[in-house]
Design a protein around this motif. Sequence first.
Motif, PDB file in Angstrom:
ATOM      1  N   THR A 102     -17.369 -12.112  11.551  1.00 47.01           N
ATOM      2  CA  THR A 102     -16.083 -12.002  10.854  1.00 47.01           C
ATOM      3  C   THR A 102     -16.053 -13.023   9.731  1.00 47.01           C
ATOM      4  OG1 THR A 102     -14.993 -11.374  12.930  1.00 47.01           O
ATOM      5  CG2 THR A 102     -13.581 -12.028  11.092  1.00 47.01           C
ATOM      6  N   SER A 103     -15.834 -12.558   8.518  1.00 47.17           N
ATOM      7  CA  SER A 103     -15.777 -13.455   7.363  1.00 47.17           C
ATOM      8  C   SER A 103     -14.403 -14.113   7.295  1.00 47.17           C
ATOM      9  CB  SER A 103     -16.049 -12.674   6.074  1.00 47.17           C
ATOM     10  OG  SER A 103     -15.869 -13.506   4.951  1.00 47.17           O
ATOM     11  N   LEU A 104     -14.376 -15.438   7.243  1.00 47.82           N
ATOM     12  CA  LEU A 104     -13.129 -16.198   7.108  1.00 47.82           C
ATOM     13  C   LEU A 104     -13.190 -16.952   5.787  1.00 47.82           C
ATOM     14  CD1 LEU A 104     -12.811 -17.531  10.775  1.00 47.82           C
ATOM     15  CD2 LEU A 104     -11.629 -15.584   9.744  1.00 47.82           C
ATOM     16  N   ARG A 105     -12.848 -16.261   4.726  1.00 51.21           N
ATOM     17  CA  ARG A 105     -12.907 -16.834   3.380  1.00 51.21           C
ATOM     18  C   ARG A 105     -11.642 -16.474   2.592  1.00 51.21           C
ATOM     19  NH1 ARG A 105     -18.106 -15.413   4.782  1.00 51.21           N
ATOM     20  NH2 ARG A 105     -19.716 -17.013   4.435  1.00 51.21           N
ATOM     21  N   PRO A 106     -10.466 -16.926   3.036  1.00 46.99           N
ATOM     22  CA  PRO A 106      -9.236 -16.604   2.309  1.00 46.99           C
ATOM     23  C   PRO A 106      -9.116 -17.315   0.971  1.00 46.99           C
ATOM     24  CG  PRO A 106      -8.776 -18.102   4.122  1.00 46.99           C
ATOM     25  CD  PRO A 106     -10.210 -17.710   4.257  1.00 46.99           C
ATOM     26  N   MET A 107     -10.033 -18.248   0.699  1.00 49.95           N
ATOM     27  CA  MET A 107     -10.086 -18.983  -0.570  1.00 49.95           C
ATOM     28  C   MET A 107      -8.856 -19.867  -0.780  1.00 49.95           C
ATOM     29  SD  MET A 107     -12.942 -17.759  -1.018  1.00 49.95           S
ATOM     30  CE  MET A 107     -13.428 -18.695  -2.467  1.00 49.95           C
ATOM     31  N   GLN A 108      -8.120 -20.162   0.272  1.00 47.22           N
ATOM     32  CA  GLN A 108      -7.034 -21.139   0.256  1.00 47.22           C
ATOM     33  C   GLN A 108      -6.699 -21.482   1.693  1.00 47.22           C
ATOM     34  OE1 GLN A 108      -2.843 -19.425  -0.133  1.00 47.22           O
ATOM     35  NE2 GLN A 108      -3.994 -18.047  -1.484  1.00 47.22           N
ATOM     36  N   LEU A 109      -6.039 -22.598   1.905  1.00 45.80           N
ATOM     37  CA  LEU A 109      -5.600 -22.955   3.240  1.00 45.80           C
ATOM     38  C   LEU A 109      -4.455 -22.031   3.647  1.00 45.80           C
ATOM     39  CD1 LEU A 109      -5.691 -26.850   2.942  1.00 45.80           C
ATOM     40  CD2 LEU A 109      -7.446 -25.331   3.861  1.00 45.80           C
ATOM     41  N   VAL A 110      -4.464 -21.598   4.892  1.00 42.78           N
ATOM     42  CA  VAL A 110      -3.517 -20.592   5.372  1.00 42.78           C
ATOM     43  C   VAL A 110      -2.574 -21.222   6.388  1.00 42.78           C
ATOM     44  CG1 VAL A 110      -3.298 -18.366   6.544  1.00 42.78           C
ATOM     45  CG2 VAL A 110      -5.227 -18.781   5.007  1.00 42.78           C
ATOM     46  N   SER A 111      -1.280 -20.909   6.246  1.00 44.45           N
ATOM     47  CA  SER A 111      -0.300 -21.501   7.162  1.00 44.45           C
ATOM     48  C   SER A 111      -0.570 -21.089   8.602  1.00 44.45           C
ATOM     49  CB  SER A 111       1.119 -21.076   6.757  1.00 44.45           C
ATOM     50  OG  SER A 111       1.434 -21.549   5.464  1.00 44.45           O
ATOM     51  N   ARG A 112      -0.786 -19.793   8.828  1.00 44.40           N
ATOM     52  CA  ARG A 112      -1.077 -19.297  10.177  1.00 44.40           C
ATOM     53  C   ARG A 112      -2.336 -18.450  10.107  1.00 44.40           C
ATOM     54  NH1 ARG A 112       4.355 -18.361   9.641  1.00 44.40           N
ATOM     55  NH2 ARG A 112       4.019 -16.146   9.277  1.00 44.40           N
ATOM     56  N   LEU A 113      -3.422 -18.963  10.655  1.00 44.69           N
ATOM     57  CA  LEU A 113      -4.711 -18.260  10.663  1.00 44.69           C
ATOM     58  C   LEU A 113      -5.100 -18.003  12.114  1.00 44.69           C
ATOM     59  CD1 LEU A 113      -7.338 -17.211   9.325  1.00 44.69           C
ATOM     60  CD2 LEU A 113      -8.213 -19.550   9.439  1.00 44.69           C
ATOM     61  N   SER A 114      -5.407 -16.749  12.442  1.00 46.28           N
ATOM     62  CA  SER A 114      -5.806 -16.435  13.814  1.00 46.28           C
ATOM     63  C   SER A 114      -6.861 -15.342  13.821  1.00 46.28           C
ATOM     64  CB  SER A 114      -4.594 -15.996  14.648  1.00 46.28           C
ATOM     65  OG  SER A 114      -4.056 -14.790  14.168  1.00 46.28           O
ATOM     66  N   LEU A 115      -7.840 -15.500  14.700  1.00 43.63           N
ATOM     67  CA  LEU A 115      -8.871 -14.496  14.950  1.00 43.63           C
ATOM     68  C   LEU A 115      -8.889 -14.226  16.438  1.00 43.63           C
ATOM     69  CD1 LEU A 115     -11.373 -12.774  14.210  1.00 43.63           C
ATOM     70  CD2 LEU A 115     -12.752 -14.838  14.485  1.00 43.63           C
ATOM     71  N   ASP A 116      -8.873 -12.950  16.785  1.00 39.93           N
ATOM     72  CA  ASP A 116      -8.790 -12.538  18.188  1.00 39.93           C
ATOM     73  C   ASP A 116      -9.801 -11.422  18.412  1.00 39.93           C
ATOM     74  OD1 ASP A 116      -8.063 -11.493  20.662  1.00 39.93           O
ATOM     75  OD2 ASP A 116      -5.941 -11.871  20.351  1.00 39.93           O
ATOM     76  N   VAL A 117     -10.838 -11.670  19.231  1.00 47.50           N
ATOM     77  CA  VAL A 117     -11.885 -10.684  19.481  1.00 47.50           C
ATOM     78  C   VAL A 117     -11.918 -10.376  20.977  1.00 47.50           C
ATOM     79  CG1 VAL A 117     -14.333 -10.122  19.297  1.00 47.50           C
ATOM     80  CG2 VAL A 117     -13.246 -11.538  17.543  1.00 47.50           C
ATOM     81  N   THR A 118     -11.816  -9.091  21.331  1.00 51.12           N
ATOM     82  CA  THR A 118     -11.894  -8.641  22.717  1.00 51.12           C
ATOM     83  C   THR A 118     -13.163  -7.815  22.885  1.00 51.12           C
ATOM     84  OG1 THR A 118      -9.479  -8.570  22.882  1.00 51.12           O
ATOM     85  CG2 THR A 118     -10.739  -7.358  24.551  1.00 51.12           C
ATOM     86  N   ILE A 119     -13.964  -8.110  23.901  1.00 53.02           N
ATOM     87  CA  ILE A 119     -15.225  -7.397  24.139  1.00 53.02           C
ATOM     88  C   ILE A 119     -15.237  -6.865  25.563  1.00 53.02           C
ATOM     89  CG2 ILE A 119     -17.746  -7.530  24.080  1.00 53.02           C
ATOM     90  CD1 ILE A 119     -17.540  -9.975  22.323  1.00 53.02           C
ATOM     91  N   VAL A 120     -15.432  -5.553  25.706  1.00 54.94           N
ATOM     92  CA  VAL A 120     -15.626  -4.941  27.023  1.00 54.94           C
ATOM     93  C   VAL A 120     -16.851  -4.045  26.943  1.00 54.94           C
ATOM     94  CG1 VAL A 120     -13.179  -4.997  27.620  1.00 54.94           C
ATOM     95  CG2 VAL A 120     -14.120  -2.989  26.504  1.00 54.94           C
ATOM     96  N   ASP A 121     -17.501  -3.808  28.071  1.00 61.12           N
ATOM     97  CA  ASP A 121     -18.720  -3.003  28.069  1.00 61.12           C
ATOM     98  C   ASP A 121     -18.934  -2.390  29.438  1.00 61.12           C
ATOM     99  OD1 ASP A 121     -21.729  -2.318  27.814  1.00 61.12           O
ATOM    100  OD2 ASP A 121     -21.208  -3.103  25.842  1.00 61.12           O
TER     101      ASP A 121
END
Length: 871
Positions: A102-121
């Motif tokens: 996942t690319s995290l390059r908003p090119m500025q500081l972010v007030s609320r930044l969140s990444l959520d990844v769910t993996i099932v198999d």
Amino acid sequence: MSPSEQQTKPHIQELSIKTTIISRYAFTAVYCDMLNRHSDAAEGVFQFQIPAGAYVSNFTISEAEVEVFRMAAIIPGRNRAIFLLTYEELLQRRLGRYEHVTSLRPMQLVSRLSLDVTIVDHSTITDLQVLPLRNSKSRSNSAVSTASGPKTPAKPDRPVTTLIKNEKNVYKITFSPSIIQQAKITTNGNLGDFVIRYDVQRDMGIGDVQTKDALFTILRDLRPGDHFNFISFSNKIKVWQPNGLVPVTPLNIRDAKKFIYMLMPTGGTNIDGAINTGSTLLREYLSGPGASPNSVSLIIFLTDGRPTIGEVQSTAILGNTRSAVQEKFCIFTIGIGNDVDYRLLERMALENCGMMRRIHEEADASAMLKGFYDEIGTPLLSDIRINYTVDSVQYVTQHLFTNYFNGSEIVVAGKLTDQSAESLHIQVTASNNDKSIILETDVPLQQRQMETEKHIKAATAAMAAGSKAPGSAVTEGLGDVLGSIAEDFVEHVWGFLSVKEGLRSRLRSQTSKEREDYIQQVTNLSLTYNFLTPLTNLVVEKPEVLADGTLAPAPTITPAADEPASSVLPANELPGNTEDGKPQKPDRKKPGSPSLTLSNTIGKVERRPAKKSITISKTSADGDPHFVVEFPLSKLTVCFNINGEPGHILRLVSDHKNSGVTVNGKLIGAPAPSGSHKTQRTYFSTITIVVDHPRRAYIEVTPKKVILDGRDRIVLPCHSTVSVDSGVLSVAIVGKSNVTVTVGGNISFVILLHQYKNPAPYQRDHLGFYIGNSKGLSHNCHGLLGQFLYEEVGLAELPAEGDMKPSQVLKVKDRSVPVVQKSRRIYSGTQNVNCWFAKNNAAKLIDGQYEDYLMSHMFDTGGWPHGTNSV
């Protein structure tokens, strides 16, 4: 960027990214909330990188290794813009692991930044790790392989705030750095790639072939027992060992290193000559006594330039390459830098059973080349063919493969012919070094389906549990967006693989007819699954911002010159999107939100605003199900109920022998409301329309999707507005509202979509069936509705007997049917209709009995076997 520009640039208040990975198929939704704090309008730029192999439903695709999606919108003063991007990809297994980036390059500081990844198999997830955030050259680093297997590096430090939770093989990874934590990583907002690596536990069976050779990875660059040679090409072609391929020995390895070390660029690039020379050497070796018949032979072709010497036309080079290779080995191509004809390298690889890799100028070429050779240098199997029992599957994606490499994976998707089958027999044939291999197994389908449903529920529950008050209702809905896609993830995998395969076949096609067929196929699939590919584009309609920074009023929409204005009677207007029996309010876009439309200029598939009203008759079967029949000539409307059983399939229209049209509906059950005289409710869950003239085709409709099987099989989601013309059948969907099916221009049916956000126990998502145009149906048409299309009825009053009031009877086909007056709500509850109601499952009103209208399956086209009732 100047300080003044930096100050006036809109601020990203929230960047929320949610990914769900189910059995290696990843769905990602990106939400960006951008605020213009100033009084003047300012340009807001949304930019996001996605993996090169993914398909998205927004923005514009580029030709880089990592696709950058960029969109600019003018945001009015003191207002905000919201961007929502979704994309899908099938993770590839390389060197024994999957990698999700996942690319995290908003090119500025972010007030609320969140990444959520769910993996099932389906299989147990193993060796899951989150790597440190990586940028530029570090993105290609990988563990070096040795004879004992891949090295396990020291456990890397996870990015700050990263949490990993595992509950019953459902992994949830979160990353949510505060603005201060972001600033400690970088102040420019370029955080880097968030990388998750994992593998799954594999049984020693058909899904994963393990041999003694697979326990060893490549030692240095080549293995003992291999034979090799080097050819350099610029304005001249030099062969390291002119007499042919040589075995791997310490002396030969040392001499080869000297040859490479002494290479000097002398200008020019003779690609055609190099391929011809290499192919000749390899063909001569393969025809000699030292070659094993089951060995895997290949050419790795590396260049940093375009063809400038000898043959320079791509078409001629590709033709010469095919003639030189003679289908005896594969060519793998690698391009380095920006001055490379990547299209030529891709076609060269695809036409000769190989693959292509790109290496950017700033990347670590040594590490990437090492990883590429590690990937392809250990072929376990060759000439792999995956076979199924005859007529057990259809629409199967690629099932013939030239090579299967160590640490990789083969994925095949298709549709079961018999949805109720208990098992599927699979046979795999392949070659391995000096022997042939046959593997067979039976896959327990019902068990696998239950497991899949369990995984989808687990993933949906995990996403819902992770929705922590993100600050906006839209971000909470990201999980809903992913959940709706995840329900049909197997079908999405099929669509994804079919599009990839179609694009490759388009590149390999030798005739314009072949090419056009693949273009049509890929275009239809791309639009079906909302994939943005080289054959589709996006029309972006941005709101106009006036000079004072405010939004211009929305323009009044009038019919196009070639599209007449609607002349539909108000009583017969079909409402727009409905829910719980009430018309929904129109969707009002937020200021600054552009309108996005996926479209194409090839084929007959279109996405465009549907007409706001559709002319249909009252003749219908809707609700529980309530049947309504309109007799225009008699100026009467009759209604009746059918109390069927869940699972019953009813014949609604049967004209198979004449117009070739048959309509069947399948019932689904639900508990009756409290206080009801009924024991249960039934609704239509599926409706199929089968056409046999001039060729067989069908449409299958459910509340969530429409399957059109004509020239090609197309699956359309019911939440989208789209129209498709397959020649025999055409379908037009108004998202979340209705589906119009037209046959031959003079027959049309309208199917209402009834969906509930919060259904009561007695409610189910279901369908309503209405006959729009019946002119093309014959006078011999039958079925619960079809038998009345050309009939006339009369109403008579029986005199009162004793204390009884006078009663009404309906005269139908010389039959007298007792009726009472009732009122029915139709068209999703927007209109009341007065009708004469026939009791007892329409006894005497319909020909025969209710049981005579039961069909054996959804595509049963059997005609009416009986005559008519008598008095």
